[in-house]
Design a protein around this motif. Sequence first.
Motif: not given
Length: 1305
Positions: A1061-1067, A1078-1091
């Motif tokens: 269940v995604p958190p309410l009100g945020t993507a 090699e570089g900078a590694v960026i990771s995240w959690d995403y709950f939206g429907r955008h592709k």
Amino acid sequence: MDGKKKRLAGFSGVLLMILSHAASALEVPLDPKVLEGLPQPPTITLQSPKDYIFDPRENIVIHCEAKGKPHPGFSWTRNGTHFDVEGDSKVLMKPGSGTLVIDISGEKAEAYEGTYQCVAHNEHGSALSNKVVIRQSRSPLWTKERNEAIVVQMGVFLVLQCRPPAGLPPPVIFWMDNNFQRLPLDKRVSQALNGDLYFSNVLPEDSRPDYICYARFPHTQTIQQKQPISVTVLNSSPEVEHRPGFMTPLGATSTKMVLRGETLALECIAEALPTPDISWQKVGGELPTSRMSFHNFQKTLQIHDVTEADAGDYRCKATNRLGVAQHVIRVTVKAAPFWVGAPRNLILAPNETGILTCRVGGDPKPKISWFVNGVPIDNSPKDRSRKVDDDTVILSHVQSGSSAVYQCNASNEFGYLLANAFVSVLAEPPRVLTPPNRVYQVITNNPAILHCASFGSPIPIITWFKDSQISIKNGDHYVIHENGTLEIHVAQPLNSGKYTCIATNNLGIRENHVYLEVKEPTRILKPPEYTVVQRGMSTAFDCKVKHDPSLVPAMNWLKDDGELPDDERFVVGEERLTIKDVADGDEGTYTCVMNTTLDQDSASAVLTVVEATPAPAIVYGKPDPPTGLELTDQTERSVQLSWTPGDEHNSPTQNFLIQYEDLLHWPGVWVNLTEVGGSTTEAQLNLSPYIYYSFRVLAVNHVGSSEPSQPSSQYRTNPAAPDENPSNVEGVGKTPDNLVISWTRLTGFQSNGPGLVYKVQWRQKDVDEDWLSESVANVSHIVVSGTPTYVPYEIKVQALNDYGNGPEPKVVIGYSGEDLPLSGPDNVQVMVHNSTLAEVHWEPVSPSSVRGRLQGYTVYYQHERGLHEAEGEATKEEHTLTFSGNRSDGRLPGLRPYSLYSLSIRALNSKGEGPSSQTKMFETLEGVPGPPSFLNVINPNLDSLTLEWGPPKQNNGRLAGYTLKYQPVNSTGELGPLQIKNFLANETTFTLDDLNSSMLYKFYLSAKTIKGSGPAIVEEAVTVVDTIRTQPTVEAGKGPTEPPHPTSPITQSPSPLFHNVPPLGTAFGTVNTSISEEGAVISWDYFGRHKNVYVEYMVENSKDDWKKELANSSHWHMIKGLKPGTSYRVRVVARDPADPMVHSTDEVLVAVPAVPSRQVDIATQGWFIGLMCAIALLILVLLIVCFIKRNKGGKYPVKEKEDAHQDPEIQPMKEDDGTFGEYRSMESDTEDHKPLKGSRTPSNGTVRRDESDDSLVDYGEGGDGQFNEDGSFIGQYSGKKEKDTHEGNESSEAPSPVNAMNSFV
């Protein structure tokens, strides 16, 4: 004197009388079958040319072939005396012929030079060949000479003489330079017929030291060269412009003699400044344009195949702008003897007279000599029946045994002719040579020629008869020629028939039959007519033709006497040419040509194309109905229907539809009978008996069909017996005890008469019993009851009417009715191949129990349960498979592994299935299991992940355990090394330790049985990112106020890797960052429907735009190419074209640390060590080269050697251009390294290194091996290329003199 004249007059009269009697002398037959049985004196069939120049490296072959009956023998003379062939071991005569092969290997070839003549002889005479002069080819050496250098002023003329050695045959001359390049020839510089090189005027560019004349001797395959000639053109006192003058021929006139039949070559070469033009004309006549040609830039006139008419004066003119020079060449034409009429072979009967004539021409007049069997006629035995008068020999009242071969020799100072002609005295009965029963076909009113070629001695007399009764005499209609041919001047149909020719002499009679067929001429009844058509419209030309029906016609259309254009607009019908969409280019004359094998007829019409007129508009309509229907050529089964077409209404008729009405059987019903083309106005119709016909015709065009024409008169055909029997006869039982015989009834059209009935016959097959029959009418089947079940019957159905029976019907096999099978298969066996396939076998049922046609077997099999399941737990599944035909086995695919099945089989016929076999149980083998039911990754940490899974839904056997494979995946999608772990069947969870942080891992989990592993379930997971989560404070228009400071890795509490269940009100959820090499590694959690998910970044405190990189559905991304020691603002943004809302994370500050400088010891680097080794090796090689050169060097007195070799033939050639240069001593080469005098400097500016080696090549003694001491080439035609050695950095391949010479010859 008067007495002598009287004797001559008397002899002339006798000669005329003899000639009149000799006209009947028999010609030699050409038919080989006739010649095969006749005695024949020798005839020469093959001989060598009169002049034979042989190559001393090859054998001498002198041809002499002859024929005769009996086959002739051969002998030879050499230089007028007998040549003993058998006494010379080097001479071989080919068996069966007189051809000599002389082996001159190891012998002096000159010993066999001479004049040879072959004699072919048998018991009937001797024939002579030509005298063959045998000479050895020769290529003499060039006379040694020293050519003085030529120095001339610019503008004067110059002649360089070649004077080649006289060879046999004469050599081919051409000029080249030292580089074997042919000297260019043009209007100014030309080569004369004698090989000399002429310059009409010289220019400075003509200066060169290497004018070399070459002579190629074709038979010996050698090339000789003249010493080079040096020409220097000075410009100190140039010649002024002047009018032309002739260099050759000299003077105002000259003479030329040529032989008849040869090629006349006239040459005029003039000098002048500027260069003159040459022109030719014949004084008082025209040049023979068809036989003449110009060469050498108009300086040479050639006339081929010279005749006496080519004699006369020829004027050549040399012209430039300052004047004209003329020279006249007086040409006389002489002639070696040539045949006007050679003597011909004679075959005479005893007591006949014959004449041999030897007519020759020549200038001077040839002398004629006669020989008999090779002996001069004056020295031969006297023969009172033979008289000789110059070119004529008269043989009177010849007798058997006087056969001989006569030779006529005609000679003058330019040559001779020799001809053999035999006289054979024969007594032969007649033979007719024309093939028997030959058919001659001619067209009415044309001549007819009937041959009767015959042979016999005496000459047979030919008589003709027509139809074996009527004797044919020379008269108005018939002419019998001397050779027996019968000619009818104007043949008529009444002349057709059988003709017999009879050949008769005093030894017998022979006859032959031939046939004459006189055909009707081909005539065009309706020719095409002049037509005017508007552009874009269609038009047609009709051409109606009548021809003899026995000849095959072919219609051809022409346009302007040429072929029709290859255009689909031109449509050629049987008797019509249609042109669609007419264009201006279609205008012209159109001709229809009707060809047969014997004649043709043609007619033409003109097509005129005019502008299309807009008004009145062309109205297209249906055609009017045809009129004037007429029935002709009426027979019992056919009739000719003709009609007159109606108006087409601007749309050509495509076809005519012919219909008929049967007034007897179906009055008022019109039936389509046939269609014919639109250009046809008649049709041959095939009819049936017992029909009252009435016909009508409809015309069809693009618009539609016309109304039907008025019906034709009624035409009744007489009744007759049926022509055919009913079709589609078959016998099929409907019940087990009957047989239904059915057929397709005949129509009234097919009945051919009244009283139509069907006689049906049947009997059981292979049973000795009579046919049973039943006659019925107006039905299409009968039922035969009381038959045994499914047995074969023979069946016939025949049509009958009041006028007789139809043809004998064909026998058809049918079967009585079927019943259900009585029993099921026995001995059912099952063989299990693997976990999903089993093979079932059974014993087929007996044919008697099938009681019908066996269609196959149906196998019923049911899945009872899996072997790991208890009874009652599983759902049963029933399946069926039908195997067609009489089989005893089949395969059951798609079974479930590790299961229990039941099986039964039934036989099948068209009635249905029989009883079942006994039920058979069988078990399938274990297989590989299905995939695990699920695979989850839980509790992700910095360096560990926990996996849990469920057992497969389909074990397909006894579960033996699990296999886990996993591997890391970097940011570019590349897979790392694969790790494998095995688990027991009762294990369903495991924790993986020692993993890399911030790394994506891919997992493959599969279950296994004793048969192996099944398909894997795949999952991916990421370990926790090693970084500190920062939430900087950001003011409006500014970056973060406090940049985070990276510290040692600190594990935080990350969000769960999988969210239900995604958190309410945020993507977006938590954003983590880390820095790697090699570089900078960026990771995240995403709950939206955008592709579309992007990582955006920019340098801190920069006003540049955000840089954007697409991350898509991944939850992490690596930014590469960041600058060390720089801080960046980073955020993650989600966009979707279908959603105007943009989701973004808070900005994160990422500091890229500076790269510390590293001290590297260069002495330990591999590349540095390799470089040092290469330099040392190069120095060592240079030292060795210097040492060798030091020991090799030395000073030689080259000048002394130059003085010691003054012979120009052995002067050294330069390496570069092949010219003769000078030597310089080593002492003179010390300054500036200048190139040798006369040498060439390469285009790159370098100078070729001087060579001090005392080499034989430098002295012309051991060069490229391409010259003999005399200057001739060695191996000129071998094609071998040899390299010219050069010193220094340049290397080139000298042009091969062989290839250079061959390219010009």
